[in-house]
Design a protein around this motif. Structure first.
Motif, PDB file in Angstrom:
ATOM      1  N   ASP A 153       0.806  -1.219   0.000  1.00 46.89           N
ATOM      2  CA  ASP A 153       0.000   0.000   0.000  1.00 46.89           C
ATOM      3  C   ASP A 153       0.839   1.269   0.000  1.00 46.89           C
ATOM      4  O   ASP A 153       0.314   2.370   0.177  1.00 46.89           O
ATOM      5  CB  ASP A 153      -0.933   0.012   1.216  1.00 46.89           C
ATOM      6  CG  ASP A 153      -1.956  -1.113   1.175  1.00 46.89           C
ATOM      7  OD1 ASP A 153      -2.363  -1.492   0.064  1.00 46.89           O
ATOM      8  OD2 ASP A 153      -2.331  -1.618   2.254  1.00 46.89           O
ATOM      9  N   SER A 154       2.144   1.152  -0.181  1.00 46.09           N
ATOM     10  CA  SER A 154       3.026   2.308  -0.140  1.00 46.09           C
ATOM     11  C   SER A 154       2.792   3.240  -1.327  1.00 46.09           C
ATOM     12  O   SER A 154       2.645   2.787  -2.473  1.00 46.09           O
ATOM     13  CB  SER A 154       4.490   1.856  -0.134  1.00 46.09           C
ATOM     14  OG  SER A 154       5.365   2.961  -0.232  1.00 46.09           O
ATOM     15  N   ASP A 155       2.781   4.552  -1.041  1.00 41.69           N
ATOM     16  CA  ASP A 155       2.719   5.533  -2.127  1.00 41.69           C
ATOM     17  C   ASP A 155       3.998   5.526  -2.954  1.00 41.69           C
ATOM     18  O   ASP A 155       4.016   6.052  -4.082  1.00 41.69           O
ATOM     19  CB  ASP A 155       2.487   6.929  -1.551  1.00 41.69           C
ATOM     20  CG  ASP A 155       1.099   7.078  -0.944  1.00 41.69           C
ATOM     21  OD1 ASP A 155       0.137   6.575  -1.565  1.00 41.69           O
ATOM     22  OD2 ASP A 155       0.979   7.658   0.137  1.00 41.69           O
ATOM     23  N   ALA A 156       5.075   4.964  -2.401  1.00 43.66           N
ATOM     24  CA  ALA A 156       6.356   4.920  -3.109  1.00 43.66           C
ATOM     25  C   ALA A 156       6.431   3.771  -4.099  1.00 43.66           C
ATOM     26  O   ALA A 156       7.405   3.670  -4.860  1.00 43.66           O
ATOM     27  CB  ALA A 156       7.497   4.799  -2.092  1.00 43.66           C
ATOM     28  N   LYS A 157       5.423   2.922  -4.099  1.00 49.32           N
ATOM     29  CA  LYS A 157       5.446   1.752  -4.965  1.00 49.32           C
ATOM     30  C   LYS A 157       5.348   2.173  -6.440  1.00 49.32           C
ATOM     31  O   LYS A 157       4.451   2.923  -6.845  1.00 49.32           O
ATOM     32  CB  LYS A 157       4.289   0.821  -4.600  1.00 49.32           C
ATOM     33  CG  LYS A 157       4.240  -0.461  -5.411  1.00 49.32           C
ATOM     34  CD  LYS A 157       3.083  -1.338  -4.970  1.00 49.32           C
ATOM     35  CE  LYS A 157       2.996  -2.605  -5.813  1.00 49.32           C
ATOM     36  NZ  LYS A 157       1.857  -3.463  -5.396  1.00 49.32           N
ATOM     37  N   ASN A 158       6.307   1.710  -7.241  1.00 48.01           N
ATOM     38  CA  ASN A 158       6.301   1.877  -8.698  1.00 48.01           C
ATOM     39  C   ASN A 158       6.295   3.343  -9.132  1.00 48.01           C
ATOM     40  O   ASN A 158       5.839   3.662 -10.224  1.00 48.01           O
ATOM     41  CB  ASN A 158       5.095   1.148  -9.319  1.00 48.01           C
ATOM     42  CG  ASN A 158       5.307   0.836 -10.789  1.00 48.01           C
ATOM     43  OD1 ASN A 158       6.438   0.795 -11.272  1.00 48.01           O
ATOM     44  ND2 ASN A 158       4.228   0.633 -11.508  1.00 48.01           N
ATOM     45  N   PHE A 159       6.815   4.244  -8.300  1.00 43.34           N
ATOM     46  CA  PHE A 159       6.880   5.657  -8.667  1.00 43.34           C
ATOM     47  C   PHE A 159       8.206   6.004  -9.327  1.00 43.34           C
ATOM     48  O   PHE A 159       8.329   7.042  -9.974  1.00 43.34           O
ATOM     49  CB  PHE A 159       6.672   6.528  -7.422  1.00 43.34           C
ATOM     50  CG  PHE A 159       6.559   7.998  -7.710  1.00 43.34           C
ATOM     51  CD1 PHE A 159       5.395   8.525  -8.264  1.00 43.34           C
ATOM     52  CD2 PHE A 159       7.608   8.875  -7.442  1.00 43.34           C
ATOM     53  CE1 PHE A 159       5.281   9.894  -8.530  1.00 43.34           C
ATOM     54  CE2 PHE A 159       7.507  10.237  -7.707  1.00 43.34           C
ATOM     55  CZ  PHE A 159       6.331  10.748  -8.254  1.00 43.34           C
ATOM     56  N   GLY A 160       9.206   5.137  -9.177  1.00 39.81           N
ATOM     57  CA  GLY A 160      10.539   5.461  -9.652  1.00 39.81           C
ATOM     58  C   GLY A 160      10.770   5.117 -11.109  1.00 39.81           C
ATOM     59  O   GLY A 160       9.887   4.649 -11.833  1.00 39.81           O
ATOM     60  N   VAL A 161      11.993   5.375 -11.523  1.00 40.98           N
ATOM     61  CA  VAL A 161      12.445   5.040 -12.875  1.00 40.98           C
ATOM     62  C   VAL A 161      13.766   4.296 -12.756  1.00 40.98           C
ATOM     63  O   VAL A 161      14.359   4.190 -11.686  1.00 40.98           O
ATOM     64  CB  VAL A 161      12.616   6.310 -13.732  1.00 40.98           C
ATOM     65  CG1 VAL A 161      11.277   7.009 -13.948  1.00 40.98           C
ATOM     66  CG2 VAL A 161      13.641   7.266 -13.108  1.00 40.98           C
ATOM     67  N   ASN A 162      14.242   3.779 -13.845  1.00 38.43           N
ATOM     68  CA  ASN A 162      15.504   3.040 -13.860  1.00 38.43           C
ATOM     69  C   ASN A 162      16.668   4.020 -13.693  1.00 38.43           C
ATOM     70  O   ASN A 162      16.897   4.866 -14.560  1.00 38.43           O
ATOM     71  CB  ASN A 162      15.644   2.274 -15.162  1.00 38.43           C
ATOM     72  CG  ASN A 162      16.841   1.334 -15.150  1.00 38.43           C
ATOM     73  OD1 ASN A 162      17.666   1.371 -14.249  1.00 38.43           O
ATOM     74  ND2 ASN A 162      16.926   0.489 -16.164  1.00 38.43           N
ATOM     75  N   VAL A 163      17.386   3.915 -12.580  1.00 41.81           N
ATOM     76  CA  VAL A 163      18.551   4.777 -12.347  1.00 41.81           C
ATOM     77  C   VAL A 163      19.833   3.946 -12.216  1.00 41.81           C
ATOM     78  O   VAL A 163      20.827   4.398 -11.653  1.00 41.81           O
ATOM     79  CB  VAL A 163      18.347   5.663 -11.096  1.00 41.81           C
ATOM     80  CG1 VAL A 163      17.239   6.672 -11.332  1.00 41.81           C
ATOM     81  CG2 VAL A 163      18.061   4.814  -9.847  1.00 41.81           C
ATOM     82  N   GLY A 164      19.785   2.711 -12.730  1.00 38.84           N
ATOM     83  CA  GLY A 164      21.004   1.909 -12.791  1.00 38.84           C
ATOM     84  C   GLY A 164      21.340   1.141 -11.535  1.00 38.84           C
ATOM     85  O   GLY A 164      22.506   0.806 -11.325  1.00 38.84           O
ATOM     86  N   VAL A 165      20.342   0.849 -10.710  1.00 39.30           N
ATOM     87  CA  VAL A 165      20.560   0.017  -9.518  1.00 39.30           C
ATOM     88  C   VAL A 165      19.645  -1.202  -9.671  1.00 39.30           C
ATOM     89  O   VAL A 165      18.480  -1.172  -9.268  1.00 39.30           O
ATOM     90  CB  VAL A 165      20.245   0.782  -8.221  1.00 39.30           C
ATOM     91  CG1 VAL A 165      20.613  -0.074  -7.004  1.00 39.30           C
ATOM     92  CG2 VAL A 165      21.005   2.109  -8.183  1.00 39.30           C
ATOM     93  N   PRO A 166      20.134  -2.285 -10.262  1.00 38.48           N
ATOM     94  CA  PRO A 166      19.248  -3.376 -10.692  1.00 38.48           C
ATOM     95  C   PRO A 166      18.628  -4.188  -9.560  1.00 38.48           C
ATOM     96  O   PRO A 166      17.556  -4.772  -9.744  1.00 38.48           O
ATOM     97  CB  PRO A 166      20.162  -4.247 -11.549  1.00 38.48           C
ATOM     98  CG  PRO A 166      21.544  -3.939 -11.073  1.00 38.48           C
ATOM     99  CD  PRO A 166      21.532  -2.498 -10.675  1.00 38.48           C
ATOM    100  N   ASN A 167      19.280  -4.247  -8.400  1.00 36.71           N
ATOM    101  CA  ASN A 167      18.773  -5.046  -7.285  1.00 36.71           C
ATOM    102  C   ASN A 167      18.529  -4.170  -6.067  1.00 36.71           C
ATOM    103  O   ASN A 167      19.189  -3.138  -5.881  1.00 36.71           O
ATOM    104  CB  ASN A 167      19.764  -6.151  -6.915  1.00 36.71           C
ATOM    105  CG  ASN A 167      19.994  -7.133  -8.040  1.00 36.71           C
ATOM    106  OD1 ASN A 167      19.070  -7.443  -8.803  1.00 36.71           O
ATOM    107  ND2 ASN A 167      21.217  -7.613  -8.166  1.00 36.71           N
ATOM    108  N   ASP A 168      17.606  -4.600  -5.197  1.00 36.22           N
ATOM    109  CA  ASP A 168      17.395  -3.852  -3.956  1.00 36.22           C
ATOM    110  C   ASP A 168      18.423  -4.283  -2.923  1.00 36.22           C
ATOM    111  O   ASP A 168      19.320  -5.097  -3.198  1.00 36.22           O
ATOM    112  CB  ASP A 168      15.944  -4.000  -3.478  1.00 36.22           C
ATOM    113  CG  ASP A 168      15.643  -5.325  -2.792  1.00 36.22           C
ATOM    114  OD1 ASP A 168      16.498  -6.230  -2.805  1.00 36.22           O
ATOM    115  OD2 ASP A 168      14.535  -5.444  -2.228  1.00 36.22           O
ATOM    116  N   ILE A 169      18.318  -3.752  -1.727  1.00 34.31           N
ATOM    117  CA  ILE A 169      19.335  -3.978  -0.691  1.00 34.31           C
ATOM    118  C   ILE A 169      19.410  -5.443  -0.269  1.00 34.31           C
ATOM    119  O   ILE A 169      20.440  -5.909   0.212  1.00 34.31           O
ATOM    120  CB  ILE A 169      19.068  -3.065   0.526  1.00 34.31           C
ATOM    121  CG1 ILE A 169      20.254  -3.081   1.503  1.00 34.31           C
ATOM    122  CG2 ILE A 169      17.766  -3.451   1.228  1.00 34.31           C
ATOM    123  CD1 ILE A 169      20.131  -2.053   2.612  1.00 34.31           C
TER     124      ILE A 169
END
Length: 509
Positions: free
Chosen positions: A471-487
Motif C-alpha cells: 500500500d506504499s505511495d512509493a510503490k512503482n513511482f521510480g524510474v531506472n537509475v542503474g541500480v538493478p537489485n534492492d538492498i
C-alpha cells in the motif's frame, strides 16, 4: 504526675518486650522460593566482565529463618555475587544468612570468564548458587555464553602511559593497526572466524588498506572507533545474506552484547574517513548505536562508494559528510539525534534508491540536511564551499517531523549550490508557511517528480524494518537509475519502487 505516667508507660513497654523473643531465627528447612530457577547472564566476551544480574529469594513462611550457607558451586567459580549488599568470602560463600518471615532478599551476580573455562562444545560457562545442604539443599542454575574474540587496543608502556594517536593538536587514546601482530595476525584483514573488539581508536595509516571480510563482526568499546588516515583506505566487503542470521553482512556495533543494549544509541564513537583517506568502498555494512555512523571528511577528491548499507540509532548523525564526494545506493538510515544524513560544507553527492528516515523521539533536526557553509565563531562571518552536486533519485526522505528536508544555502553567490530531487517521496508539511517563498523548495510541488508526504507504509519503524508494503505511495513511482537489485539482492525487474527495498505484501499476524 505527668512525667511519672510517661515513665510508667515506657517501663511497662520495656518489660513486655523483654518477655518476648523477637527475631529468633530458625534453621532453614529448604522452603525458599526464587524469582527464577536459572539466571541467564547473556553473552559476554572472553575475560570481559558482564553486567549485573539479579535473583530474588523469598521466605514465604511465618518464621524468621537462618540459611546456613549460600555459595557458588565451583570452588574456583568465575561468577561473583553479593547477598543483600554483603560480599561474603571471596564473593562466593555466605554463612548464616538471616531472612525475616514474609520477606525477601536480593542476590546480585556477575561473571568474568575466558573461553577456556567454557564447555568446548557449546561455549557455555555454568555454575550454581547453592542454598544449604543435605535434605534442605536448593539451587539456582547460572548460565553464560562465552564468546572468544580478537582484542585490539593501545599498547601500555613501562612508565604506565599508553599509546596515543595525533588528531589535530590533540592526542587521543588509540593505536595503529599492525600487519604482523603476534596474537591477532594481520590486523589489516578482519575476518569472520571470531569477532573483533576495539578499545580506543584503531587507525589505518598512509598506504595501508583495511579489508573487512563478509560476515565480520566488529564491536567497539565506549569512546572507541575506527579512523582511516591520510592515504589510507577502507574496504568493507560484505555480501548478500541468505538467512536472518545475516551471515554475510558486516556489522559494526558496541561491545555490550546484552539484549537491552541492542538498540541503545551512542555506545561508541564513529567510523571516521579523514581528510586524505582515499578510495573507500563500503558494501553490505550495518552500523548500529554509534554517535556518528560514518564521518566522511573531504577524502582528497576521491569518491567514497557506499552500497547496501544500513545505519541505525546514531545519537548524533547517521552519515555526516563534510565537503565529501559520495556515491550511494541502497542506503537505509533510521533514528538519529540530529539528522539521518547531513551533507555539509558543500561537496558532491549522488544517492540512488536510498531510504533516509528519522523518527527520533526528542528534539532533532531532519532526515536530510544539505548545506554549503558554516559561520566562523570568531568573526561571525560565513565560510562557504561549492556544493557541486547533491542528487537524490528514487529516494524516500521521511520521518516524524512535519518537515524532513532542510536546504541551507550560504550568502556567498560565487559558491555553487547545485541539487536535485527526482522521483522522491519527501515528508514536507509546510504548516506555518516558513518555506512558502523560499525558492530552494520550489521543486517540492512538482507532482511528476515528488510525492509530497503520503505514506511510505514502512513495515516496522521502531525495529528498523523499513521495507515498504503493497500500500506504499512509493510503490512503482521510480524510474531506472542503474541500480538493478534492492538492498536484499532482489531484482527490480522493471518495477522501480522508491527507497532501498522492493515493496512486499506484509505477512498477516
Amino acid at each position: 504526675m505527668r512525667n511519672f505516667i510517661i515513665l510508667f508507660i515506657v517501663g511497662l513497654a520495656v518489660s513486655f518486650s523483654s518477655c518476648r523473643q523477637d527475631f529468633e531465627f530458625k534453621a532453614s528447612t529448604g522452603d525458599l522460593f526464587f524469582s527464577r530457577d536459572t539466571v541467564y547472564l547473556d553473552t559476554v566476551f572472553s575475560n570481559i566482565g558482564s553486567s549485573t544480574y539479579t535473583l530474588k529469594v523469598y521466605n514465604k513462611s511465618d518464621k524468621d529463618i537462618k540459611i546456613p550457607t549460600i555459595k557458588l558451586g565451583k570452588p574456583d567459580s568465575k561468577y561473583r555475587m553479593t547477598v543483600d549488599g554483603m560480599t561474603g568470602e571471596n564473593n562466593r560463600i555466605f554463612h548464616d544468612v538471616e531472612l525475616l518471615a514474609k520477606d525477601s532478599m536480593y542476590i546480585f551476580i556477575e561473571v568474568t570468564a575466558d573461553v577456556a573455562s567454557a564447555n568446548p562444545t557449546d561455549f557455555l560457562y555454568t555454575d550454581q548458587i547453592q542454598f544449604d545442604s543435605g535434605e534442605n539443599f536448593q539451587k539456582v542454575e547460572l548460565v553464560t555464553l562465552i564468546q572468544d574474540a580478537y582484542f585490539l587496543y593501545p599498547k601500555r608502556f613501562e612508565d604506565g602511559t599508553t599509546e596515543t594517536l595525533p588528531i589535530g593538536d590533540d592526542e587521543v587514546y588509540g593505536f595503529y593497526l599492525d600487519e604482523n601482530d603476534p596474537i591477532n595476525g594481520n590486523e589489516y584483514v578482519w575476518g569472520n572466524d571470531k569477532p573483533y573488539v576495539v578499545y580506543g581508536y584503531a587507525a589505518v595509516p598512509n598506504g595501508k588498506t583495511l579489508n573487512v571480510q563478509p560476515g565480520a563482526r566488529v564491536h567497539f568499546h565506549a569512546d572507541s572507533g575506527l579512523i582511516i588516515g591520510n592515504g589510507g583506505s577502507l574496504k568493507v566487503n560484505g555480501q548478500v545474506s541468505n538467512t536472518a542470521a545475516l551471515e554475510n553482512e558486516v556489522i559494526f556495533e558496541g561491545d555490550r552484547l546484552e539484549p537491552r543494549f541492542s538498540d541503545v544509541p551512542g555506545q561508541w564513537l564513529t567510523v571516521w574517513l579523514t581528510d586524505g583517506s582515499t578510495n573507500n568502498e563500503i558494501n553490505h555494512l550495518t552500523i548500529k548505536n554509534a554517535v556518528v555512523g560514518l564521518l566522511i571528511d573531504h577524502n582528497d577528491g576521491s569518491t567514497t562508494t557506499i552500497k547496501n548499507t544500513q545505519i541505525y540509532n546514531s545519537s548524533n548523525i547517521g552519515i555526516w559528510a563534510k565537503t565529501a564526494k559520495i556515491s550511494g545506493e541502497n542506503i537505509v538510515i533510521n533514528y538519529a539525534g540530529d539528522a539521518a544524513l547531513a551533507c555539509t560544507l558543500g561537496g558532491s553527492y549522488d544517492f540512488r534508491h536510498c531510504t533516509f528516515n528519522n523518527n527520533w523521539s526528542s528534539s532533532r533536526q531532519v532526515a536530510v540536511l544539505v548545506d554549503n557553509y558554516y559561520t566562523d565563531p570568531q568573526t561571525n562571518q560565513q565560510v562557504a564551499y561549492d556544493l557541486n552536486q547533491a542528487d537524490f533519485k528514487n529516494c524516500i526522505i521521511f520521518g516524524s517531523n512535519q518537515v524532513e528536508l532542510l536546504l541551507n544555502k550560504g550568502s556567498d553567490a560565487t559558491k555553487q549550490f547545485n541539487y536535485s530531487f527526482s522521483k522522491c517521496q519527501i515528508r514536507f508539511n509546510n504548516t506555518n508557511n516558513q518555506f512558502t517563498n523560499n525558492p530552494l523548495y520550489a521543486f517540492i510541488n512538482d507532482t511528476n517528480e515528488i510525492i509530497k508526504n503520503g505514506d511510505p507504509d514502512f513495515f516496522d519503524i521502531a525495529n528498523n524494518k523499513l521495507v515498504i508494503g503493497a500500500d506504499s505511495d512509493a510503490k512503482n513511482f521510480g524510474v531506472n537509475v542503474g541500480v538493478p537489485n534492492d538492498i536484499l539482492g532482489n531484482p527490480r525487474n522493471g518495477v522501480f519502487d522508491l527507497g532501498a527495498y522492493n515493496s512486499i505484501v506484509f505477512p498477516q499476524d
